[in-house]
Design a protein around this motif. Structure first.
Motif, short mmCIF file in Angstrom:
data_model
loop_
_atom_site.label_atom_id
_atom_site.label_comp_id
_atom_site.label_asym_id
_atom_site.label_seq_id
_atom_site.Cartn_x
_atom_site.Cartn_y
_atom_site.Cartn_z
N SER A 1 0.84 -1.21 0.00
CA SER A 1 0.00 0.00 0.00
C SER A 1 0.87 1.25 0.00
O SER A 1 0.61 2.20 -0.75
N GLN A 2 1.89 1.25 0.82
CA GLN A 2 2.79 2.40 0.90
C GLN A 2 3.52 2.61 -0.43
O GLN A 2 3.68 3.74 -0.88
N THR A 3 3.95 1.53 -1.05
CA THR A 3 4.65 1.63 -2.33
C THR A 3 3.76 2.27 -3.39
O THR A 3 4.22 3.06 -4.20
N GLY A 4 2.48 1.93 -3.35
CA GLY A 4 1.54 2.56 -4.28
C GLY A 4 1.50 4.07 -4.11
O GLY A 4 1.51 4.82 -5.10
N LEU A 5 1.48 4.51 -2.88
CA LEU A 5 1.47 5.96 -2.61
C LEU A 5 2.79 6.61 -3.04
O LEU A 5 2.79 7.69 -3.64
N LEU A 6 3.90 5.94 -2.75
CA LEU A 6 5.20 6.48 -3.12
C LEU A 6 5.37 6.54 -4.64
O LEU A 6 5.96 7.49 -5.17
N THR A 7 4.85 5.54 -5.32
CA THR A 7 4.93 5.52 -6.78
C THR A 7 4.15 6.69 -7.37
O THR A 7 4.64 7.36 -8.29
#
Length: 105
Positions: A55-61
């Protein structure tokens, strides 16, 4: 805040909370001498942390692609859940190890 970001934020909160809960259950199991359950609960906690990281990676992307989002209290809260859960799971592993050593003496 768009639906995709809200979903990712809620994922951080949900999976982070699950990880912390599983880690707490792991400590309780170790305290009772049930190390098989303690190990299983830590694995569950780690699996939840992986999902939270997704989930965090999606936001960072999104951020890296220039799609900036407004940081809200909910966003900060979700990050707090993740970081607390990571620290708590790491500490739970150490506590379980202490109980394991005490059990072997």
């Amino acid at each position: 805040m768009d639906e995709q970001n809200l979903e990712a934020i809620m994922g951080l909160i949900m999976y982070g909370g699950n990880a912390k809960s599983d880690a707490m259950e792991a400590i309780a199991a170790a305290k009772e001498g049930n190390f098989e359950l303690a190990d299983a609960k830590i694995k569950d906690a780690e699996a939840s942390l992986v999902e939270a990281h997704h989930s965090q990676t999606g936001l960072l992307t999104q951020e890296a692609q220039g799609n900036h989002m407004t940081v809200t209290l909910l966003t900060v809260h979700s990050q707090d859940h993740l970081m607390t859960s990571i620290a708590f799971t790491d500490l739970a592993k150490e506590i379980i190890d202490v109980y394991r050593r005490l059990n072997n003496e």
